[in-house]
Design an enzyme around this catalytic site. Sequence first.
Site, PDB file in Angstrom:
ATOM      1  N   CYS A  23      48.475  52.496  29.990  1.00 26.63           N
ATOM      2  CA  CYS A  23      49.319  51.538  29.259  1.00 26.63           C
ATOM      3  C   CYS A  23      49.720  51.998  27.855  1.00 26.63           C
ATOM      4  O   CYS A  23      50.891  51.875  27.495  1.00 26.63           O
ATOM      5  CB  CYS A  23      48.660  50.165  29.179  1.00 26.63           C
ATOM      6  SG  CYS A  23      47.267  49.911  30.241  1.00 26.63           S
TER       7      CYS A  23
ATOM      8  N   ARG B 241      37.119  57.398  33.594  1.00 22.26           N
ATOM      9  CA  ARG B 241      36.224  56.394  33.026  1.00 22.26           C
ATOM     10  C   ARG B 241      34.789  56.769  33.328  1.00 22.26           C
ATOM     11  O   ARG B 241      34.474  57.166  34.439  1.00 22.26           O
ATOM     12  CB  ARG B 241      36.540  55.005  33.588  1.00 22.26           C
ATOM     13  CG  ARG B 241      37.922  54.548  33.152  1.00 22.26           C
ATOM     14  CD  ARG B 241      38.239  53.161  33.646  1.00 22.26           C
ATOM     15  NE  ARG B 241      39.661  52.909  33.492  1.00 22.26           N
ATOM     16  CZ  ARG B 241      40.298  51.904  34.058  1.00 22.26           C
ATOM     17  NH1 ARG B 241      39.636  51.062  34.828  1.00 22.26           N
ATOM     18  NH2 ARG B 241      41.590  51.735  33.876  1.00 22.26           N
TER      19      ARG B 241
ATOM     20  N   GLN C  50      45.745  55.905  39.332  1.00 25.58           N
ATOM     21  CA  GLN C  50      46.272  54.553  39.532  1.00 25.58           C
ATOM     22  C   GLN C  50      47.732  54.627  39.949  1.00 25.58           C
ATOM     23  O   GLN C  50      48.473  55.466  39.448  1.00 25.58           O
ATOM     24  CB  GLN C  50      46.189  53.773  38.219  1.00 25.58           C
ATOM     25  CG  GLN C  50      44.785  53.480  37.757  1.00 25.58           C
ATOM     26  CD  GLN C  50      44.797  52.690  36.468  1.00 25.58           C
ATOM     27  OE1 GLN C  50      45.431  53.105  35.493  1.00 25.58           O
ATOM     28  NE2 GLN C  50      44.118  51.569  36.450  1.00 25.58           N
TER      29      GLN C  50
ATOM     30  N   ASP D 151      50.190  53.073  38.918  1.00 27.22           N
ATOM     31  CA  ASP D 151      50.376  52.197  37.769  1.00 27.22           C
ATOM     32  C   ASP D 151      51.853  51.969  37.459  1.00 27.22           C
ATOM     33  O   ASP D 151      52.693  52.817  37.748  1.00 27.22           O
ATOM     34  CB  ASP D 151      49.706  52.858  36.557  1.00 27.22           C
ATOM     35  CG  ASP D 151      49.141  51.836  35.595  1.00 27.22           C
ATOM     36  OD1 ASP D 151      49.334  50.624  35.838  1.00 27.22           O
ATOM     37  OD2 ASP D 151      48.525  52.246  34.603  1.00 27.22           O
TER      38      ASP D 151
ATOM     39  N   HIS E 225      54.275  49.622  34.305  1.00 25.04           N
ATOM     40  CA  HIS E 225      54.357  48.605  33.250  1.00 25.04           C
ATOM     41  C   HIS E 225      55.780  48.130  33.146  1.00 25.04           C
ATOM     42  O   HIS E 225      56.704  48.933  33.071  1.00 25.04           O
ATOM     43  CB  HIS E 225      53.843  49.177  31.938  1.00 25.04           C
ATOM     44  CG  HIS E 225      52.391  49.521  32.018  1.00 25.04           C
ATOM     45  ND1 HIS E 225      51.948  50.781  32.275  1.00 25.04           N
ATOM     46  CD2 HIS E 225      51.293  48.726  31.942  1.00 25.04           C
ATOM     47  CE1 HIS E 225      50.624  50.771  32.345  1.00 25.04           C
ATOM     48  NE2 HIS E 225      50.199  49.537  32.156  1.00 25.04           N
TER      49      HIS E 225
ATOM     50  N   LYS F  26      46.283  36.608  34.953  1.00 24.86           N
ATOM     51  CA  LYS F  26      46.546  37.622  35.981  1.00 24.86           C
ATOM     52  C   LYS F  26      46.437  37.057  37.392  1.00 24.86           C
ATOM     53  O   LYS F  26      45.926  35.959  37.593  1.00 24.86           O
ATOM     54  CB  LYS F  26      45.603  38.805  35.812  1.00 24.86           C
ATOM     55  CG  LYS F  26      44.135  38.409  35.886  1.00 24.86           C
ATOM     56  CD  LYS F  26      43.243  39.619  35.682  1.00 24.86           C
ATOM     57  CE  LYS F  26      41.801  39.203  35.795  1.00 24.86           C
ATOM     58  NZ  LYS F  26      40.880  40.183  36.190  1.00 24.86           N
TER      59      LYS F  26
ATOM     60  N   HIS G 233      51.349  44.513  33.673  1.00 27.83           N
ATOM     61  CA  HIS G 233      50.663  45.668  34.264  1.00 27.83           C
ATOM     62  C   HIS G 233      50.543  45.366  35.751  1.00 27.83           C
ATOM     63  O   HIS G 233      50.189  44.253  36.112  1.00 27.83           O
ATOM     64  CB  HIS G 233      49.225  45.824  33.764  1.00 27.83           C
ATOM     65  CG  HIS G 233      49.043  45.807  32.290  1.00 27.83           C
ATOM     66  ND1 HIS G 233      48.643  46.911  31.593  1.00 27.83           N
ATOM     67  CD2 HIS G 233      49.173  44.820  31.384  1.00 27.83           C
ATOM     68  CE1 HIS G 233      48.518  46.594  30.311  1.00 27.83           C
ATOM     69  NE2 HIS G 233      48.830  45.339  30.157  1.00 27.83           N
TER      70      HIS G 233
END
Length: 644
Positions: A335, A364, A382, A384, A386, A470, A516
């Site tokens: 992000c 992580r 991910q 991912d 945005h 979310k 997200h």
Amino acid sequence: MIQITLPDGSIKSFEENSTPMDVAKSISEGLARNVISASFNGTTVETTTPLTTDGSLILYTWNNDEGKKAFWHSSAHVLAQALEELYPGSKLTIGPAIENGFYYDVDFGDHVISDKDFKTIETKMLDIARGKHDFNMRAISKAEALETYKDNAYKTELIENLEDGTITFCDHSTFTDLCRGGHIPNTGIIKAVKILSVAGAYWRGDENNKQLTRVYGISFPKQKELTEYLHLLEEAKKRDHRKLGKELELFTFSSKVGQGLPLWLPKGAALRERLENFLKKAQKKAGYEMVVTPHIGQKELYVTSGHYAKYGEDSFQPIHTPKEGEEFLLKPMNCPHHCEIYNSSQWSYKDLPKRFAEFGTVYRYEQSGELHGLTRVRGFTQDDAHIFCTPEQLDQEFKNVIDLVLYVFGSLGFENFTAQVSVRDLDNPDKYIGKAENWEKAEQAIINAAKDKGLNYVIESGEAAFYGPKLDFMVKDALGRQWQLGTIQVDYNLPERFDLSYKGSDNESHRPVMIHRAPFGSMERFIAILLEHTGGNFPLWLVPEQVIILSISEKYEKYAEKVLNLLENHEIRALVDHRNETIGKKIREAEMKKIPYMVIIGENEEQENKISVRQHGGDDLGAITIEEFAKIVDTEIHKTLKQF
Ligand SMILES: [Zn+2]
Ligand SMILES: [Zn+2]
């Protein structure tokens, strides 16, 4: 008289000191037979607890999670009694209900418990259960409690930490345990018991303490349910993604590379690529643009985003450059990078929404004990994206993302899913950042979108992130296990922290809202779940090898090559098993590899210019032409894979 409110909103009057069981009986005999626990005004009570005030009562049966919890908690008492009677001198510590069953941590002294003892324990437990002993709670003074457990240092430690006047014991049969309550009416309901395993466990989870023996068990109200559960466990073992990943040659781990860092083998990489391309294609249609960002970022970037303050200490530590003294972090999230991509241009309201997507690999730190196959790793990718939009666009954008997520689930055979809308805890407004009116709007947008899309959803208050509400998707796999998959989050925090803006129709500067989203969650986790859901029998469009060509003898090698070419012309992924092995062996191995179609070639096939087709699992399609076969493959692919 007291007034009892039931979950359907109805209010009934009862004599003071009526019990939850009395209430159940007043509703129906059937309910009374099935009620195994209750909660009154949000607190767990016994079915025999006298109710003395007005309040809300919920009655639970085996079909509720609360009911199962009481069932397994009570079974842990029975286990404890059995262990104490079978192994005199054992010191009991704690024994809670867990997601599937219960355990008890016991100091057996010098005695070692192994699976040879399981049958004896089960028999003893059932013996006790058949006695139909009631569970009775009683209050006890601290002094008396300490006296009872004067030979048990573990219970003494627990009691020392309790306040006098709040301590309760539970009695059943000849057995007593320190307990807060929440039991089934009597032991007779426990009809089937299985001791599952034993493991070492440190007292209070601290490795400086003595290691105890944790005895795991599960129990059911019917023998049939235990049989089904054990069958499910067997199936789950067969479907373990770590086992299947090895058998299907998808991924591996190397202690040299490091734990929690998966290595994708060629077939696994091809599978990932196909999944990525599938999503990229749909995303392109949905107006996303692909971006690429590096695997590291300056520490300052994560100080700005707030990730450093929140996770910095418990994460991989900064990487330092040798000369300039710069500090970089392995990217834990994409992000912040995407915010800076947004910031690289000036936007007007007419340019929005901007949708930046990236298959971004993040790192992580997970403790080594927490790592598990592909579901808990230290580096993962991910899917991912945005979305930066105006507050007015949020509603529609959210719906579009749900469409995409549902498309992904449908194409991969996940039909059984629920959604959870996570909203603020209105009693704790300080926990959240952003204006209340924006929250109100965003929560409403999510709920509307969920309703609009016909999702089966629940609203969980207090489960929102501190930066926004979310929507999480939970899927049930073929064995009925729940997995959390994709998530969609609304965020007011990062646009603020990165000072994102756009020019509105009023010519003023405004803050965009950020969404997200990751339908798969991560490639690693998703493939693990897909493996366990399908047992390795992937949808035909996704499977690495769709067809294997098996010739009966070397004489037909040439024809096999010709068939391979023709299949490839139809964009069917095929390979030839050239080995000089018997056809029986080749078929068995192709079955093991879970290749959906076997094409068998011999004299007849070559003469007639046909192929004999056998499906994984044994169905014979007989001798057909390549064109007929290509049509069958195409139809099957498009049964699951639709256009977005
Ligand atoms: Zn208890
Ligand atoms: Zn994000």
